[in-house]
Design an enzyme around this catalytic site. Sequence first.
Site, PDB file in Angstrom:
ATOM      1  N   THR A  74       0.849  -1.192   0.000  1.00 40.05           N
ATOM      2  CA  THR A  74       0.000   0.000   0.000  1.00 40.05           C
ATOM      3  C   THR A  74       0.887   1.245   0.000  1.00 40.05           C
ATOM      4  O   THR A  74       0.693   2.163  -0.801  1.00 40.05           O
ATOM      5  CB  THR A  74      -0.938   0.001   1.228  1.00 40.05           C
ATOM      6  OG1 THR A  74      -1.753  -1.166   1.171  1.00 40.05           O
ATOM      7  CG2 THR A  74      -1.821   1.238   1.247  1.00 40.05           C
ATOM      8  N   GLN A 181       1.033  -9.799  -5.920  1.00 45.35           N
ATOM      9  CA  GLN A 181       0.545 -11.168  -6.033  1.00 45.35           C
ATOM     10  C   GLN A 181       1.480 -12.037  -6.870  1.00 45.35           C
ATOM     11  O   GLN A 181       1.461 -13.261  -6.762  1.00 45.35           O
ATOM     12  CB  GLN A 181      -0.854 -11.188  -6.669  1.00 45.35           C
ATOM     13  CG  GLN A 181      -1.944 -10.590  -5.792  1.00 45.35           C
ATOM     14  CD  GLN A 181      -2.288 -11.460  -4.597  1.00 45.35           C
ATOM     15  OE1 GLN A 181      -2.029 -12.669  -4.578  1.00 45.35           O
ATOM     16  NE2 GLN A 181      -2.876 -10.860  -3.565  1.00 45.35           N
ATOM     17  N   HIS A 203       4.309  -9.951   3.280  1.00 43.97           N
ATOM     18  CA  HIS A 203       3.339 -10.897   3.861  1.00 43.97           C
ATOM     19  C   HIS A 203       2.525 -11.661   2.824  1.00 43.97           C
ATOM     20  O   HIS A 203       1.735 -12.528   3.163  1.00 43.97           O
ATOM     21  CB  HIS A 203       2.428 -10.202   4.877  1.00 43.97           C
ATOM     22  CG  HIS A 203       1.312  -9.384   4.302  1.00 43.97           C
ATOM     23  ND1 HIS A 203       0.043  -9.890   4.140  1.00 43.97           N
ATOM     24  CD2 HIS A 203       1.257  -8.107   3.869  1.00 43.97           C
ATOM     25  CE1 HIS A 203      -0.743  -8.946   3.645  1.00 43.97           C
ATOM     26  NE2 HIS A 203      -0.028  -7.855   3.463  1.00 43.97           N
ATOM     27  N   CYS A 328     -10.612  -6.985   1.022  1.00 44.89           N
ATOM     28  CA  CYS A 328     -10.731  -5.585   1.428  1.00 44.89           C
ATOM     29  C   CYS A 328     -12.156  -5.097   1.349  1.00 44.89           C
ATOM     30  O   CYS A 328     -12.544  -4.162   2.032  1.00 44.89           O
ATOM     31  CB  CYS A 328      -9.873  -4.698   0.536  1.00 44.89           C
ATOM     32  SG  CYS A 328      -8.270  -5.401   0.237  1.00 44.89           S
TER      33      CYS A 328
END
Length: 404
Positions: A74, A181, A203, A328
Amino acid sequence: MNNPIYLDYSATTPCDPRVVERMVPFFTETFGNAASRSHSFGWTAEAAVEEARSQVAQLIGAHPKEVLWTSGSTEANNLAIKGVAQMYKQKGNHMITAVTEHKAVLDPMKYLETQGYEVTWLEVDGQGHVDLKQLEDAITDKTILVSLMAANNEMGTAHPLKEIGALCKAKGTLFHTDATQAAGKLPLDVEEQHIDLLSLSAHKMYGPKGVGTLYVRRKSPRVRLTSQMDGGGHERGMRSGTLNVTGIVGMGEAAKICREEMDTEVPYLIALRDRLQSRVLAAMPDAVINGDPDNRLPHLTNISFPYVEGESLLMGIKEIAVSSGSACTSASLEPSYVLKSLGLGDELAHSSIRFSMGRFTTEAEVDFAADRVVKEALRLREMSPLWEMVQEGIDISKVKWTHH
Ligand SMILES: *Cc1c(COP(=O)(O)O)cnc(C)c1O
């Protein structure tokens, strides 16, 4: 078998135990601040950070100096998009992206629209691809950045990075890709694919949460960014703040394992995914696999179960951890904007589930999950009035519904 079964690796992954093992000493013994230049505590930390930097660089074919540490993708996306927008505003105020991007790209772009920038939002076809001709036509001499993800987090479709990169290079505009991804799953090479900026998150690749990187090209062209975080001038002045040494060491190790094991891991993931799909389709032939069946992530499949309400389906399979739409947005009942952009109606988008497998998933887990989901989907469908009408041969697309 683990219970519940985790099939949501696209939302986050557990840390690989090898990653944790490498991180542990950095909490206690080697706890120095990597910016401390005057003693060995600092030097040890700095050496570990630089080793991690080169491990991440190797995963994407970059030079270690081109890798900046962030708190995750992000932040990396925000820094890339807003940093380029502000740095290059003399050159132009136009940016291009696609409607299927992650919110961490869409929202910074929307913010820029409020600041006088123009954004072109490319639509996608039924498999989630942008039209390269449309992209080319959209680039003007005011275009400063094209941001298109390496692979989509909801349905897995992979963009042709090399073609997009070559196009951007030829047109003289910078190319950013959110590769969160794709890391460890699809080949990434910033030189071969002509990528100027690239975001990664630990992560999503068996590293810890709260750490990521932004690759920033150093030559031909040298990319400059306006920092979004001002302070001690860390990270070549582009991202201030004391480095998360423990997390960074973990991300480096995670990147190393991904690089070394990709060749064996990817075929394993494809086999698991195909196994899940065929098992579902064998029992429910009208289930729909969303996205591009060929050019996509190896570990993810997004399946629509027609005439089955997705939320009820999720509630009915509590022993399996999966996502409906994206994690999300799953707090809201809005159907996924990504699936809708593929042309799926609200009904079908609502009936979709994302299964994402990983390094620690077993065949037994996949078999159990497929059987369990199909059983529940068939049970719910038997109760659906819509399904009953379809069985009676009524074309429900022609039904005039009365609203009360
Ligand atoms: C998870 C994800 C992000 C957000 O990454 P964080 O490190 O959690 O901030 C961004 N883009 C994509 C495609 C993702 O899958």
